[in-house]
Each structure stands twice: as structure tokens, then as C-alpha cells.
Design a protein around this motif. Structure first.
Motif, PDB file in Angstrom:
ATOM      1  N   ARG A  71      -7.384   6.258 -21.380  1.00 18.48           N
ATOM      2  CA  ARG A  71      -7.352   4.904 -20.809  1.00 18.48           C
ATOM      3  C   ARG A  71      -6.255   4.793 -19.752  1.00 18.48           C
ATOM      4  N   GLN A  72      -5.101   5.405 -20.027  1.00 19.08           N
ATOM      5  CA  GLN A  72      -4.019   5.401 -19.046  1.00 19.08           C
ATOM      6  C   GLN A  72      -4.461   6.039 -17.731  1.00 19.08           C
ATOM      7  N   VAL A  77      -5.882   5.522 -12.094  1.00 25.86           N
ATOM      8  CA  VAL A  77      -6.724   5.876 -10.953  1.00 25.86           C
ATOM      9  C   VAL A  77      -7.446   4.640 -10.409  1.00 25.86           C
ATOM     10  N   GLY A  78      -7.851   3.749 -11.316  1.00 30.66           N
ATOM     11  CA  GLY A  78      -8.632   2.584 -10.917  1.00 30.66           C
ATOM     12  C   GLY A  78      -7.833   1.449 -10.301  1.00 30.66           C
ATOM     13  N   GLN A  79      -6.522   1.360 -10.629  1.00 30.42           N
ATOM     14  CA  GLN A  79      -5.708   0.259 -10.092  1.00 30.42           C
ATOM     15  C   GLN A  79      -5.723   0.192  -8.568  1.00 30.42           C
ATOM     16  N   PRO A  80      -5.474   1.295  -7.868  1.00 29.53           N
ATOM     17  CA  PRO A  80      -5.503   1.214  -6.402  1.00 29.53           C
ATOM     18  C   PRO A  80      -6.867   0.778  -5.858  1.00 29.53           C
ATOM     19  N   ARG A  81      -7.928   1.233  -6.525  1.00 30.60           N
ATOM     20  CA  ARG A  81      -9.266   0.855  -6.056  1.00 30.60           C
ATOM     21  C   ARG A  81      -9.491  -0.650  -6.221  1.00 30.60           C
ATOM     22  N   MET A  82      -9.085  -1.202  -7.386  1.00 31.80           N
ATOM     23  CA  MET A  82      -9.241  -2.641  -7.598  1.00 31.80           C
ATOM     24  C   MET A  82      -8.396  -3.429  -6.598  1.00 31.80           C
ATOM     25  N   MET A  83      -7.174  -2.966  -6.350  1.00 35.64           N
ATOM     26  CA  MET A  83      -6.318  -3.671  -5.395  1.00 35.64           C
ATOM     27  C   MET A  83      -6.870  -3.569  -3.983  1.00 35.64           C
ATOM     28  N   ARG A  84      -7.500  -2.450  -3.656  1.00 37.09           N
ATOM     29  CA  ARG A  84      -8.124  -2.324  -2.334  1.00 37.09           C
ATOM     30  C   ARG A  84      -9.248  -3.345  -2.185  1.00 37.09           C
ATOM     31  N   HIS A  85     -10.056  -3.496  -3.255  1.00 36.00           N
ATOM     32  CA  HIS A  85     -11.104  -4.526  -3.247  1.00 36.00           C
ATOM     33  C   HIS A  85     -10.491  -5.900  -3.003  1.00 36.00           C
ATOM     34  N   GLU A 126       5.563 -17.826  -0.823  1.00 33.58           N
ATOM     35  CA  GLU A 126       5.073 -17.296   0.447  1.00 33.58           C
ATOM     36  C   GLU A 126       3.545 -17.388   0.566  1.00 33.58           C
ATOM     37  N   GLY A 127       2.915 -18.033  -0.410  1.00 34.16           N
ATOM     38  CA  GLY A 127       1.467 -18.184  -0.363  1.00 34.16           C
ATOM     39  C   GLY A 127       0.708 -16.932  -0.743  1.00 34.16           C
ATOM     40  N   VAL A 128       1.386 -15.990  -1.410  1.00 36.94           N
ATOM     41  CA  VAL A 128       0.764 -14.742  -1.837  1.00 36.94           C
ATOM     42  C   VAL A 128       0.203 -14.909  -3.250  1.00 36.94           C
ATOM     43  N   VAL A 129      -0.996 -14.401  -3.491  1.00 36.97           N
ATOM     44  CA  VAL A 129      -1.607 -14.487  -4.817  1.00 36.97           C
ATOM     45  C   VAL A 129      -1.166 -13.270  -5.646  1.00 36.97           C
ATOM     46  N   PRO A 130      -0.364 -13.476  -6.695  1.00 29.19           N
ATOM     47  CA  PRO A 130       0.013 -12.345  -7.551  1.00 29.19           C
ATOM     48  C   PRO A 130      -1.163 -11.936  -8.431  1.00 29.19           C
ATOM     49  N   ILE A 131      -1.387 -10.633  -8.535  1.00 28.22           N
ATOM     50  CA  ILE A 131      -2.401 -10.097  -9.441  1.00 28.22           C
ATOM     51  C   ILE A 131      -1.671  -9.327 -10.533  1.00 28.22           C
ATOM     52  N   ALA A 132      -1.681  -9.879 -11.736  1.00 23.52           N
ATOM     53  CA  ALA A 132      -0.925  -9.300 -12.846  1.00 23.52           C
ATOM     54  C   ALA A 132      -1.750  -8.242 -13.560  1.00 23.52           C
ATOM     55  N   ASN A 133      -1.093  -7.131 -13.865  1.00 26.58           N
ATOM     56  CA  ASN A 133      -1.741  -6.060 -14.621  1.00 26.58           C
ATOM     57  C   ASN A 133      -0.744  -5.433 -15.579  1.00 26.58           C
ATOM     58  N   GLU A 134      -1.280  -4.831 -16.614  1.00 33.17           N
ATOM     59  CA  GLU A 134      -0.436  -4.085 -17.530  1.00 33.17           C
ATOM     60  C   GLU A 134      -0.009  -2.775 -16.863  1.00 33.17           C
ATOM     61  N   ASP A 135       1.250  -2.398 -17.099  1.00 34.32           N
ATOM     62  CA  ASP A 135       1.750  -1.128 -16.570  1.00 34.32           C
ATOM     63  C   ASP A 135       1.294  -0.017 -17.508  1.00 34.32           C
ATOM     64  N   ASP A 136       0.087   0.468 -17.292  1.00 36.50           N
ATOM     65  CA  ASP A 136      -0.554   1.393 -18.229  1.00 36.50           C
ATOM     66  C   ASP A 136       0.193   2.709 -18.398  1.00 36.50           C
ATOM     67  N   ALA A 137       0.936   3.117 -17.389  1.00 34.41           N
ATOM     68  CA  ALA A 137       1.620   4.408 -17.462  1.00 34.41           C
ATOM     69  C   ALA A 137       2.669   4.440 -18.572  1.00 34.41           C
ATOM     70  N   VAL A 138       3.241   3.282 -18.895  1.00 35.04           N
ATOM     71  CA  VAL A 138       4.292   3.244 -19.925  1.00 35.04           C
ATOM     72  C   VAL A 138       3.952   2.320 -21.082  1.00 35.04           C
ATOM     73  N   SER A 139       2.810   1.649 -21.043  1.00 35.46           N
ATOM     74  CA  SER A 139       2.447   0.686 -22.087  1.00 35.46           C
ATOM     75  C   SER A 139       1.680   1.358 -23.214  1.00 35.46           C
ATOM     76  N   MET A 144       2.632  -2.456 -25.607  1.00 33.95           N
ATOM     77  CA  MET A 144       1.266  -2.655 -25.126  1.00 33.95           C
ATOM     78  C   MET A 144       0.763  -4.056 -25.488  1.00 33.95           C
ATOM     79  N   PHE A 145       0.099  -4.715 -24.541  1.00 34.02           N
ATOM     80  CA  PHE A 145      -0.538  -5.992 -24.834  1.00 34.02           C
ATOM     81  C   PHE A 145      -1.772  -5.756 -25.697  1.00 34.02           C
ATOM     82  N   SER A 146      -2.103  -6.711 -26.546  1.00 25.62           N
ATOM     83  CA  SER A 146      -3.324  -6.565 -27.336  1.00 25.62           C
ATOM     84  C   SER A 146      -4.540  -6.518 -26.428  1.00 25.62           C
TER      85      SER A 146
END
Length: 256
Positions: A71-72, A77-85, A126-139, A144-146
Motif C-alpha cells: 500500500r505504501q 507512486v500514485g500521489q504525484p499522478r493524483m496531484m498532477r490531475h 493565498e487562495g490555494v486549495v490544500p489537498i490533505a493526504n496521509e504521509d504513507d512513507a512513514v505512516s 496511521m489514520f484508520s
């Protein structure tokens, strides 16, 4: 009720089709609705699932036996792709977004929590939309969140949000299975109302995994107890976010 700040959590089942492929039109509709809130000067924080699925689209099956490590890897690998979207879609609407990674421990009282608040507030100013994600590399384990529902709840509390909207693939909490014609959707639930009895009957026949209805109910009640109205609604329903902010009867609303 005036809304100035909202946290939106969108689940994997909303963002993918039956073949576990990311749905571009759903992502675009999500961003379009956030742009409507932006034009109304409503600050939005997005908690988005989908990175593990996006990672699997890229890597395919792996030789990693350990499910946690797998899962990590998929998520990393998927985080950059989702952020690119998201970057591309927000850019289309003249907006900017940023990724904010965290572990559960970061929400404990102390410097990490203060730093997170400062980061979020700086981005929002600054009008930026934060996209929150779990830090999977260390979670893992204690950090870890449930599930992302818990992350969204903690972010809503951290930033004193006016609403938390949890987008799933069901229209809300039902008295039985959603496909049962005798089931009724509960439009409003108080934190002291005994609705747990309905959860087992309302889950999908294949059972629930991480982030299922039992988890959503627990998170929704817990967040509502902190005086943050919380909604469970169908993320594939047209204009669902804007309708909730406009106080239309959508999904199931949880209140104190």
C-alpha cells in the motif's frame, strides 16, 4: 448557517469505476464545485483518496507480499499522478492547489500541530486549495489514520471548519440496505441518536473495508460533537457539494 470554511473528503469509491480506474469526469466535477465555493469566498480543504489506485494503474501487480508495504508503494507512486490531475484541473478553473502530508501524530499538541496550522492558514490566505493526504512513507501502526475519514475529521477540527462533507458512493445512512425498497434514508441524525443498529444492514453485500459505513458513522458523530455539522452524501450526485452548502436536503446530516 453561513459557511466560510469547509473540509471535503472524497473516497476511492467515488473517484473510480467498477474496474478501479480513476474517473476523470468525476475529478473535474469535484473541482468545478470547489471553484463555485471559491467564487463565494468559501475556503475549501480537500482530503482525497485515490492515490493507491492511481499507483496500481502505473505499476500493475507487484511482487511485494507485505500488504502494508504494498500500500505504501502504490500510494507513493500514485500521489504525484493524483496531484498532477488536480493541478491541471484547478489550473483550468484559474485556481491553485497544494499537497499537505501528515501522520496521525502530527495532530498531537506540540510544534508539528502548530506548523500544520500555520501552513494551512498560509495556503488558504493565498487562495490555494490544500489537498490533505496521509504521509504513507512513514505512516504505519500508531502513526496511521484508520482511514481518510479520520484524517478529514482531524483537519476539520484543526482548522475550525464550519462543515465536514464526506463523499461516498451512497446517498447517506439508511435504515437498511440502500437497494432495499423498504429502507429509508435518514436526513438528519443527532450525536445521541442510536443509529448504529442500521449500519450492518446498510453496508454493501460484499462487506466494508477501510473507510466503510461503520467508520463513517463514528467519524461523523465524533466530528458533530465538536460542533462541526458533518454530512455523508453521494459524491457522484450532481452538484452535491454546492447543494449541501446551500442547505438543501442532501445526504445525511449529523449535528450535536
Amino acid at each position: 448557517m453561513e459557511t466560510k470554511r469547509v473540509v471535503i473528503k472524497v473516497g476511492t469509491n467515488v473517484l473510480t469505476n467498477k474496474d478501479n480506474r480513476i474517473l476523470g469526469p468525476i475529478l473535474r466535477e469535484l473541482v468545478r464545485q470547489i471553484s463555485v465555493l471559491y467564487e463565494r469566498n468559501i475556503e475549501t480543504i480537500l482530503v482525497s483518496s485515490g492515490s493507491a489506485i492511481a499507483g496500481k494503474e502505473i505499476l500493475g501487480e507487484t511482487n511485494i507480499d507485505d500488504s502494508s508495504i504494498r500500500r505504501q508503494v502504490y500510494s507513493s507512486v500514485g500521489q504525484p499522478r493524483m496531484m498532477r490531475h488536480y493541478y491541471s484541473l484547478f489550473h483550468d478553473y484559474g485556481m491553485r492547489c497544494a499537497q499537505v502530508l501528515a501522520t496521525k501524530r502530527d495532530f498531537d499538541a506540540g510544534k508539528h500541530r502548530e506548523n500544520m496550522i500555520n501552513c494551512y492558514e498560509g495556503l488558504l490566505s493565498e487562495g490555494v486549495v490544500p489537498i490533505a493526504n496521509e504521509d504513507d512513507a512513514v505512516s504505519l501502526t500508531m502513526s496511521m489514520f484508520s482511514d481518510n475519514d479520520e484524517l478529514a475529521s482531524l483537519v476539520a477540527e484543526l482548522l475550525d471548519a464550519d462543515r465536514l462533507i464526506i463523499l461516498s458512493d451512497t446517498d447517506g445512512l439508511y435504515t437498511g440496505h440502500p437497494d432495499d425498497e423498504n429502507s429509508k434514508k435518514l436526513t438528519e441524525v443527532t450525536v445521541d441518536q442510536n443509529v448504529e443498529q442500521y449500519v450492518q444492514a446498510s453496508v454493501k453485500k460484499e462487506g466494508e473495508g477501510r473507510g466503510g459505513m461503520a467508520s463513517k458513522l463514528k467519524i461523523a458523530k465524533g466530528t458533530a460533537r465538536k460542533n462541526i455539522p458533518t454530512y455523508i452524501a453521494n459524491g457522484k450526485r450532481e452538484n452535491v457539494i454546492v447543494d449541501i452548502v446551500d442547505n438543501k436536503e442532501v445526504g445525511t446530516k449529523f449535528i450535536h
